[in-house]
Design a protein around this motif. Structure first.
Motif, PDB file in Angstrom:
ATOM      1  N   ASN A 154      -6.528  14.041 -15.774  1.00 51.13           N
ATOM      2  CA  ASN A 154      -4.788  13.540 -15.158  1.00 51.13           C
ATOM      3  C   ASN A 154      -3.712  14.514 -16.141  1.00 51.13           C
ATOM      4  O   ASN A 154      -2.704  14.645 -15.145  1.00 51.13           O
ATOM      5  CB  ASN A 154      -4.676  12.549 -16.358  1.00 51.13           C
ATOM      6  CG  ASN A 154      -3.179  11.802 -16.599  1.00 51.13           C
ATOM      7  OD1 ASN A 154      -2.827  11.446 -15.927  1.00 51.13           O
ATOM      8  ND2 ASN A 154      -2.579  10.909 -17.400  1.00 51.13           N
ATOM      9  N   VAL A 205      -3.773  16.168 -12.649  1.00 56.37           N
ATOM     10  CA  VAL A 205      -2.703  15.695 -11.612  1.00 56.37           C
ATOM     11  C   VAL A 205      -1.033  15.326 -11.519  1.00 56.37           C
ATOM     12  O   VAL A 205      -0.566  15.892 -10.850  1.00 56.37           O
ATOM     13  CB  VAL A 205      -2.807  14.235 -11.087  1.00 56.37           C
ATOM     14  CG1 VAL A 205      -2.024  12.873 -10.545  1.00 56.37           C
ATOM     15  CG2 VAL A 205      -4.613  14.784 -10.872  1.00 56.37           C
ATOM     16  N   THR A 263       1.360  17.228  -9.667  1.00 53.09           N
ATOM     17  CA  THR A 263       2.880  16.689  -8.897  1.00 53.09           C
ATOM     18  C   THR A 263       4.119  17.223  -8.940  1.00 53.09           C
ATOM     19  O   THR A 263       5.256  17.551  -8.582  1.00 53.09           O
ATOM     20  CB  THR A 263       2.325  15.342  -9.461  1.00 53.09           C
ATOM     21  OG1 THR A 263       1.412  14.750  -9.277  1.00 53.09           O
ATOM     22  CG2 THR A 263       3.779  14.160  -9.036  1.00 53.09           C
TER      23      THR A 263
END
Length: 178
Positions: free
Chosen positions: A93, A96, A100
């Motif tokens: 997580n 990511v 992003t």
């Protein structure tokens, strides 16, 4: 029926807040009635808890435990199953999120362009170039015919045919946009 959160906290030697946090983050799972099975919770706690960051007198500075030491918060290797452990899921997580944020920053800096807008812009430029080539024989044929002392109409037809043939060859090229 298992132990209450406070009873389990006493059993573990931690605060009830730590137990609630472990439940909220998914490190341990309560029974359907909200109580905790002490054996199952102890096992989940050991599997899903990292080594304590606190330094004890026995703990070397590198924050490693001696093999003979046993601690309630020792890290054990994730179970060898297809299930992803909580730590691995959190790590994925965070990766990511970082990726992003990197893309958003590049977009804010103007380093990225919208793919559909770029394709539309390239198409518009190619069409303008094609139109310029198609009108070129009309503009230049009479001047070239006068310089070469030949029939203007024949030169115009010949140039137009050659330009069309060249544009046809160029149209066969399939550009990749990826």
């Amino acid at each position: 029926m298992g132990l209450s959160i406070r009873a389990y906290a006493r059993h573990r030697g931690v605060s009830h807040v730590a137990v609630k946090k472990a439940i909220d983050t998914g490190r341990i799972t309560p029974l359907a009635d909200g109580t905790l099975d002490p054996e199952k919770a102890d096992q989940e706690w050991a599997q899903n808890t990292l080594i304590s960051r606190k330094k004890t007198p026995d703990t070397p500075k590198a924050n490693t435990l001696k093999p003979s030491q046993e601690s309630a918060e020792t890290f054990s290797a994730p179970p060898q199953s297809s299930n992803t452990s909580l730590l691995q899921a959190r790590t994925a997580n965070e990766v990511v999120k970082a990726q992003t944020n990197k893309v958003r920053l590049a977009q804010l800096k103007g380093e990225l362009v919208d793919r559909s807008q770029a394709i539309a812009h390239v198409f518009k430029l190619a069409r303008a170039e094609r139109d310029a080539w198609m009108s070129w024989p009309s503009r230049i044929s009479s001047q070239m015919a006068a310089d070469l002392d030949i029939d203007a109409h024949a030169l115009h037809v010949a140039l137009e045919e050659q330009v069309r043939q060249h544009l046809k060859e160029l149209a066969e090229i399939q550009p990749r946009v990826d």
